[in-house]
Design a protein around this motif. Structure first.
Motif, mmCIF file in Angstrom:
data_model
loop_
_atom_site.group_PDB
_atom_site.id
_atom_site.type_symbol
_atom_site.label_atom_id
_atom_site.label_comp_id
_atom_site.label_asym_id
_atom_site.label_seq_id
_atom_site.Cartn_x
_atom_site.Cartn_y
_atom_site.Cartn_z
ATOM 1 N N ALA A 109 0.836 -1.214 0.000
ATOM 2 C CA ALA A 109 0.000 0.000 0.000
ATOM 3 C C ALA A 109 0.861 1.250 0.000
ATOM 4 C CB ALA A 109 -0.923 0.001 1.212
ATOM 5 N N ARG A 110 1.963 1.213 0.745
ATOM 6 C CA ARG A 110 2.837 2.391 0.804
ATOM 7 C C ARG A 110 3.480 2.664 -0.546
ATOM 8 N NH1 ARG A 110 3.371 4.851 5.140
ATOM 9 N NH2 ARG A 110 5.364 5.802 4.654
ATOM 10 N N THR A 111 3.917 1.623 -1.248
ATOM 11 C CA THR A 111 4.519 1.853 -2.560
ATOM 12 C C THR A 111 3.469 2.159 -3.620
ATOM 13 O OG1 THR A 111 4.526 -0.520 -3.018
ATOM 14 C CG2 THR A 111 6.540 0.425 -2.097
ATOM 15 N N ALA A 112 2.230 1.794 -3.371
ATOM 16 C CA ALA A 112 1.156 2.094 -4.324
ATOM 17 C C ALA A 112 0.664 3.533 -4.205
ATOM 18 C CB ALA A 112 -0.008 1.134 -4.127
ATOM 19 N N GLY A 113 1.166 4.277 -3.213
ATOM 20 C CA GLY A 113 0.811 5.689 -3.135
ATOM 21 C C GLY A 113 0.022 6.097 -1.911
ATOM 22 N N LEU A 114 0.052 5.306 -0.848
ATOM 23 C CA LEU A 114 -0.691 5.674 0.363
ATOM 24 C C LEU A 114 -0.234 7.014 0.949
ATOM 25 C CD1 LEU A 114 -2.949 4.696 2.231
ATOM 26 C CD2 LEU A 114 -1.201 3.580 3.609
ATOM 27 N N PRO A 115 1.079 7.290 1.038
ATOM 28 C CA PRO A 115 1.481 8.608 1.542
ATOM 29 C C PRO A 115 0.996 9.761 0.648
ATOM 30 C CG PRO A 115 3.330 7.095 1.659
ATOM 31 C CD PRO A 115 2.248 6.412 0.873
ATOM 32 N N GLN A 116 0.949 9.530 -0.655
ATOM 33 C CA GLN A 116 0.452 10.573 -1.557
ATOM 34 C C GLN A 116 -1.050 10.788 -1.342
ATOM 35 O OE1 GLN A 116 2.579 8.164 -2.374
ATOM 36 N NE2 GLN A 116 4.337 9.220 -3.210
ATOM 37 N N LEU A 117 -1.778 9.697 -1.107
ATOM 38 C CA LEU A 117 -3.206 9.811 -0.791
ATOM 39 C C LEU A 117 -3.398 10.599 0.487
ATOM 40 C CD1 LEU A 117 -6.179 8.960 -1.321
ATOM 41 C CD2 LEU A 117 -5.701 6.963 0.093
ATOM 42 N N TRP A 118 -2.544 10.347 1.464
ATOM 43 C CA TRP A 118 -2.573 11.064 2.729
ATOM 44 C C TRP A 118 -2.341 12.555 2.486
ATOM 45 C CZ3 TRP A 118 1.746 10.117 6.876
ATOM 46 C CH2 TRP A 118 1.452 10.817 8.047
ATOM 47 N N LEU A 119 -1.365 12.874 1.656
ATOM 48 C CA LEU A 119 -1.076 14.276 1.350
ATOM 49 C C LEU A 119 -2.252 14.950 0.641
ATOM 50 C CD1 LEU A 119 0.945 16.609 1.385
ATOM 51 C CD2 LEU A 119 1.887 15.723 -0.753
ATOM 52 N N VAL A 120 -2.856 14.257 -0.302
ATOM 53 C CA VAL A 120 -3.997 14.834 -1.019
ATOM 54 C C VAL A 120 -5.170 15.054 -0.054
ATOM 55 C CG1 VAL A 120 -5.742 14.351 -2.783
ATOM 56 C CG2 VAL A 120 -3.331 13.956 -3.275
ATOM 57 N N GLY A 121 -5.452 14.070 0.796
ATOM 58 C CA GLY A 121 -6.538 14.230 1.778
ATOM 59 C C GLY A 121 -6.282 15.388 2.722
ATOM 60 N N ALA A 122 -5.044 15.523 3.180
ATOM 61 C CA ALA A 122 -4.695 16.627 4.070
ATOM 62 C C ALA A 122 -4.781 17.968 3.345
ATOM 63 C CB ALA A 122 -3.294 16.413 4.637
ATOM 64 N N ALA A 123 -4.362 17.999 2.079
ATOM 65 C CA ALA A 123 -4.432 19.247 1.308
ATOM 66 C C ALA A 123 -5.882 19.659 1.066
ATOM 67 C CB ALA A 123 -3.698 19.088 -0.016
ATOM 68 N N VAL A 124 -6.745 18.696 0.796
ATOM 69 C CA VAL A 124 -8.171 19.009 0.624
ATOM 70 C C VAL A 124 -8.745 19.535 1.939
ATOM 71 C CG1 VAL A 124 -10.450 17.998 0.192
ATOM 72 C CG2 VAL A 124 -8.529 17.440 -1.304
ATOM 73 N N SER A 125 -8.353 18.928 3.058
ATOM 74 C CA SER A 125 -8.798 19.421 4.366
ATOM 75 C C SER A 125 -8.323 20.846 4.604
ATOM 76 C CB SER A 125 -8.282 18.519 5.483
ATOM 77 O OG SER A 125 -8.885 17.265 5.432
ATOM 78 N N LEU A 126 -7.079 21.117 4.235
ATOM 79 C CA LEU A 126 -6.546 22.473 4.388
ATOM 80 C C LEU A 126 -7.328 23.462 3.537
ATOM 81 C CD1 LEU A 126 -4.425 24.421 5.520
ATOM 82 C CD2 LEU A 126 -2.941 23.770 3.623
ATOM 83 N N LEU A 127 -7.596 23.089 2.301
ATOM 84 C CA LEU A 127 -8.370 23.967 1.415
ATOM 85 C C LEU A 127 -9.754 24.245 2.002
ATOM 86 C CD1 LEU A 127 -8.772 25.442 -1.307
ATOM 87 C CD2 LEU A 127 -9.606 23.265 -2.207
ATOM 88 N N LEU A 128 -10.430 23.208 2.485
ATOM 89 C CA LEU A 128 -11.758 23.399 3.078
ATOM 90 C C LEU A 128 -11.695 24.242 4.351
ATOM 91 C CD1 LEU A 128 -13.269 19.837 2.589
ATOM 92 C CD2 LEU A 128 -13.889 21.928 1.365
ATOM 93 N N ALA A 129 -10.651 24.051 5.145
ATOM 94 C CA ALA A 129 -10.509 24.840 6.372
ATOM 95 C C ALA A 129 -10.261 26.312 6.058
ATOM 96 C CB ALA A 129 -9.386 24.268 7.228
ATOM 97 N N LEU A 182 -2.680 21.744 9.449
ATOM 98 C CA LEU A 182 -1.326 22.067 8.991
ATOM 99 C C LEU A 182 -0.347 20.937 9.305
ATOM 100 C CD1 LEU A 182 -1.130 25.853 9.908
ATOM 101 C CD2 LEU A 182 -1.285 24.841 7.621
ATOM 102 N N ALA A 183 -0.471 20.354 10.496
ATOM 103 C CA ALA A 183 0.375 19.209 10.842
ATOM 104 C C ALA A 183 0.096 18.042 9.909
ATOM 105 C CB ALA A 183 0.135 18.800 12.291
ATOM 106 N N ALA A 184 -1.173 17.865 9.562
ATOM 107 C CA ALA A 184 -1.544 16.763 8.672
ATOM 108 C C ALA A 184 -1.017 16.975 7.260
ATOM 109 C CB ALA A 184 -3.061 16.600 8.651
ATOM 110 N N VAL A 185 -0.701 18.181 6.883
ATOM 111 C CA VAL A 185 -0.088 18.432 5.575
ATOM 112 C C VAL A 185 1.429 18.220 5.658
ATOM 113 C CG1 VAL A 185 0.408 20.220 3.856
ATOM 114 C CG2 VAL A 185 -1.901 19.971 4.756
ATOM 115 N N VAL A 186 2.031 18.601 6.770
ATOM 116 C CA VAL A 186 3.479 18.476 6.927
ATOM 117 C C VAL A 186 3.890 17.004 7.064
ATOM 118 C CG1 VAL A 186 5.399 18.972 8.498
ATOM 119 C CG2 VAL A 186 3.803 20.784 7.864
ATOM 120 N N PHE A 187 3.159 16.220 7.851
ATOM 121 C CA PHE A 187 3.550 14.823 8.091
ATOM 122 C C PHE A 187 3.610 13.973 6.822
ATOM 123 C CE2 PHE A 187 2.128 15.369 12.682
ATOM 124 C CZ PHE A 187 3.428 15.431 13.165
ATOM 125 N N PRO A 188 2.621 14.023 5.935
ATOM 126 C CA PRO A 188 2.765 13.194 4.734
ATOM 127 C C PRO A 188 3.878 13.682 3.807
ATOM 128 C CG PRO A 188 0.740 14.459 4.613
ATOM 129 C CD PRO A 188 1.304 14.634 5.987
#
Length: 173
Positions: free
Chosen positions: A86-106, A146-152
């Motif tokens: 899952a990690r090599t299939a892009g799980l961290p990138q999915l995490w980053l996209v989810g966090a970025a969408v959360s940031l945009l909505l916030a 913001l932390a959720a964007v930095v961590f991924p």
């Protein structure tokens, strides 16, 4: 091989922690009315607390959606983060996209904070000198986002560095 708490790394736990912090922030004051004068401030204090201070659950979509999205993304990270496939299939990138969408909505929620109230209420607030401000919960929620964007981003860079180091060791053999 089954799922184990011990195989979940600190990076994945940090995603869940950011989501839990964001969720906890939704129960804190999210939108607060403040006054320009002491007399008006006393009048606001005499109102029902729920009329002057709102949690994210009593605000709008842009208040409760980003924390819930972060919590879901954090849960996915803990559930699937220990899987190298899952990690090599892009799980961290999915995490980053989810966090970025959360940031945009916030950010949208913060910039559209006044739209929680009707036109007549906003006009009355403007004339009376009442301001619509973000409460402590909104600040805590934004910190979690913001932390959720930095961590991924950190996770992606660390994974890249690990792959480069492994490739360098392979070449030296």
């Amino acid at each position: 091989m089954g799922w184990s708490f011990h195989r979940v790394g600190w990076r994945e736990w940090s995603g869940l922690a950011a989501g839990l912090l964001a969720l906890a922030s939704t129960f804190l004051p999210w939108t607060v009315l403040t006054a320009d004068t002491m007399e008006l401030d006393d009048a606001l204090a005499a109102q029902a607390h729920s009329d002057v201070v709102r949690t994210a659950w009593h605000s709008d979509f842009f208040s409760w959606c980003p924390p819930i999205l972060l919590l879901l993304v954090g849960a996915v990270m803990v559930a699937f983060g220990q899987s190298s496939r899952a990690r090599t299939a892009g799980l961290p990138q999915l995490w980053l996209v989810g966090a970025a969408v959360s940031l945009l909505l916030a950010v949208l929620g913060w910039s559209l904070i006044e739209l929680q109230f009707g036109d007549q209420q906003r006009d009355l607030f403007r004339v009376a000198g009442v301001s619509i401000n973000g409460g402590f919960g909104r600040y805590v929620g934004m910190l979690a986002v913001l932390a959720a964007v930095v961590f991924p981003a950190w996770d992606i860079l660390a994974g890249r560095a690990e792959r480069l180091a492994a490739a360098g060791r392979k070449r030296r053999r």
